[in-house]
Motif scaffolding. Structure first.
Motif, PDB file in Angstrom:
ATOM      1  N   TYR A 153     -12.492   3.554   2.338  1.00  0.00           N
ATOM      2  CA  TYR A 153     -11.714   2.362   2.694  1.00  0.00           C
ATOM      3  C   TYR A 153     -12.078   1.899   4.103  1.00  0.00           C
ATOM      4  CZ  TYR A 153      -7.259   0.584   4.755  1.00  0.00           C
ATOM      5  OH  TYR A 153      -6.292  -0.103   5.445  1.00  0.00           O
ATOM      6  N   ALA A 204      -9.066  -3.011   1.724  1.00  0.00           N
ATOM      7  CA  ALA A 204      -9.827  -2.850   2.967  1.00  0.00           C
ATOM      8  C   ALA A 204     -10.333  -4.193   3.480  1.00  0.00           C
ATOM      9  CB  ALA A 204     -10.996  -1.894   2.738  1.00  0.00           C
ATOM     10  N   TRP A 228     -10.955   8.789  -0.044  1.00  0.00           N
ATOM     11  CA  TRP A 228     -10.502   7.415  -0.286  1.00  0.00           C
ATOM     12  C   TRP A 228     -10.376   6.657   1.029  1.00  0.00           C
ATOM     13  CZ3 TRP A 228      -6.410   4.285   1.103  1.00  0.00           C
ATOM     14  CH2 TRP A 228      -6.238   3.118   0.357  1.00  0.00           C
ATOM     15  N   THR A 229      -9.754   7.276   2.014  1.00  0.00           N
ATOM     16  CA  THR A 229      -9.507   6.592   3.281  1.00  0.00           C
ATOM     17  C   THR A 229     -10.804   6.382   4.060  1.00  0.00           C
ATOM     18  OG1 THR A 229      -7.342   7.692   3.342  1.00  0.00           O
ATOM     19  CG2 THR A 229      -8.055   6.582   5.339  1.00  0.00           C
ATOM     20  N   ARG A 236       0.835  -1.209   0.000  1.00  0.00           N
ATOM     21  CA  ARG A 236       0.000   0.000   0.000  1.00  0.00           C
ATOM     22  C   ARG A 236       0.870   1.259   0.000  1.00  0.00           C
ATOM     23  NH1 ARG A 236      -2.959   2.016   5.356  1.00  0.00           N
ATOM     24  NH2 ARG A 236      -0.741   2.414   5.760  1.00  0.00           N
ATOM     25  N   GLY A 272      -8.489   0.208  -3.114  1.00  0.00           N
ATOM     26  CA  GLY A 272      -8.934   0.484  -1.755  1.00  0.00           C
ATOM     27  C   GLY A 272      -9.976  -0.511  -1.273  1.00  0.00           C
TER      28      GLY A 272
END
Length: 421
Positions: free
Chosen positions: A260, A331, A256-257, A227, A327
């Motif tokens: 995720y 995840a 994105w996070t 990652r 992602g």
């Protein structure tokens, strides 16, 4: 509300506050020093001690949490992070480049210790406060991990906005004040000796882990290295170099996070689950790591083999779309890994087992961070993506050896769950 559930929520809330500031710190340092003209490799170098300190911090933190209690280690982690922020805010524009880099690296190293002490203590609390049924354990791990990463994403956005609005120094002061409030909450609401138990008496005992944890730790090195090898430096620099502003870069990485993190929280609904807690979850880890390896390799092929067919403006959206797929798969894989380490871990020394596992996680982040700057400087984003794919293939190969049953001597510590998950 049961006491275990209450303590779980309090620890999770404390870690949310910590993670918010940690995500903001990454964006502040990365974007501030890129604007000052630092090369991609130098940017990666700024984070190396931060990642490297995670190895001893996790190992020692797990032992300390078992010996002195989880609450005390949370307190130490928060105080250490505040100290790192204040040191970083003292950076002067009058200093030489060498002095500035050295100061930032040291301050980042202190923050790296803080992050992993806090994370080890927080995740150990999940094993302590859950009822023992693996269904609840998977759900609690998934929610904790997913919500933590959502907070980290919000932190990315806040970091970009704070830098653009207030500047480097004042943003650090604001985050230190936030952590002061979190620290106060931990001291007031959590029992001082929560999680205090039996700790290893020797280094040999500390490192004597069962095969499942050892193999999972090795896979974790590769997973998180894969990652960070393109996410830490390569991706933000690529987007900024293509005309994105600080706020846009921070905002995108935040979205994105957050997404995720939401997928991580939903992982128990995506992954087939078993009554023994391993027989379906381990194969899932293998399948998702294989799928994940395909994605960065495919993006790299598009970048390298189709430069004439893909316009520069379209290329950034190819990367953005590919990152969305990456992602999702990452995840699910990460959430399954986070569950498996607690499924393999013994109850008596769960904090030490978690610390050992996340020490491996820190090694992966260190390797990925180093390679992120180096590969991007050598060959651009395509090289970073190829490095990511290579590490994910290694992760998949290691996961093939993960045990699907608990070792007999661990059954007393990890009994079969009383309810299906």
């Amino acid at each position: 509300m049961q006491q275990g559930s209450r303590h779980y929520l309090l620890v999770t809330a404390a870690y949310w506050g910590f993670t918010l500031s940690d995500g903001a710190l990454r964006m502040l340092v990365l974007l501030h020093f890129y604007k000052l003209g630092y090369s991609p490799f130098t940017l990666a170098f700024l984070f190396l001690l931060y990642e490297a300190m995670g190895v001893p911090a996790n190992l020692i933190g797990g032992w300390l949490a078992a010996r002195y209690g989880i609450t005390r280690m949370l307190t130490v982690g928060l105080v250490t992070q505040i100290t790192g922020f204040l040191l970083l805010s003292a950076l002067s524009t009058d200093w030489s480049v060498v002095m500035s880099v050295a100061w930032v690296v040291i301050a980042q190293g202190i923050c790296g210790v803080a992050k992993d002490l806090t994370k080890t203590a927080s995740k150990s609390a999940i094993k302590l406060t859950s009822s023992g049924a693996s269904g609840q354990l998977f759900r609690w791990v998934a929610f904790f991990t997913g919500s933590k990463n959502a907070m980290k994403g919000i932190g990315f956005f806040i970091g970009g906005v704070l830098l653009q609005r207030f500047g480097f120094q004042q943003a650090l002061w604001a985050m230190a004040a936030l952590l002061g409030l979190v620290l106060l909450g931990v001291l007031v609401y959590l029992p001082t000796l929560m999680g205090k138990g039996k700790a290893s008496k020797s280094a040999r005992e500390l490192f004597a882990k069962q095969s499942g944890i050892n193999l999972l730790a090795a896979a974790r090195v590769m997973l998180f290295g894969a990652r960070d090898v393109w996410f830490v430096v390569g991706l933000p620099v690529f987007l900024y170099a293509n005309g994105w502003t600080f706020a846009m870069v921070g905002g995108f990485l935040a979205l994105w996070t957050i997404a995720y993190g939401l997928v991580q929280a939903l992982a128990p609904s995506i992954v087939q689950r078993s009554e023994d807690g391993l027989s379906k979850e381990v194969p899932a880890a293998r399948v998702w790591s294989a799928l994940l390896a395909v994605i960065p390799f495919a993006i790299a092929l598009i970048i390298e083999l189709e430069p004439d067919q893909v316009k520069p403006d379209d290329l950034q959206w190819v990367v953005v779309g590919g990152l969305a797929l990456f992602g999702f798969a990452f995840a699910v894989n990460s959430s399954v890994h986070s569950y498996l380490v607690l499924a393999y871990a013994g109850s008596e020394k769960a904090a030490e087992d978690v610390g050992f596992y996340y020490a491996a996680n820190a090694i992966g982040r260190f390797a990925g961070t180093f390679l992120s700057g180096l590969l991007y400087q050598w060959g651009g984003l395509a090289w970073s993506l190829i490095g990511s794919a290579s590490m994910l293939i290694a992760c998949w190969l290691i996961s093939l050896a993960l045990p699907i049953k608990h070792a007999e001597h661990d059954l007393r510590l990890n009994p079969a769950p009383k309810e299906p998950i």
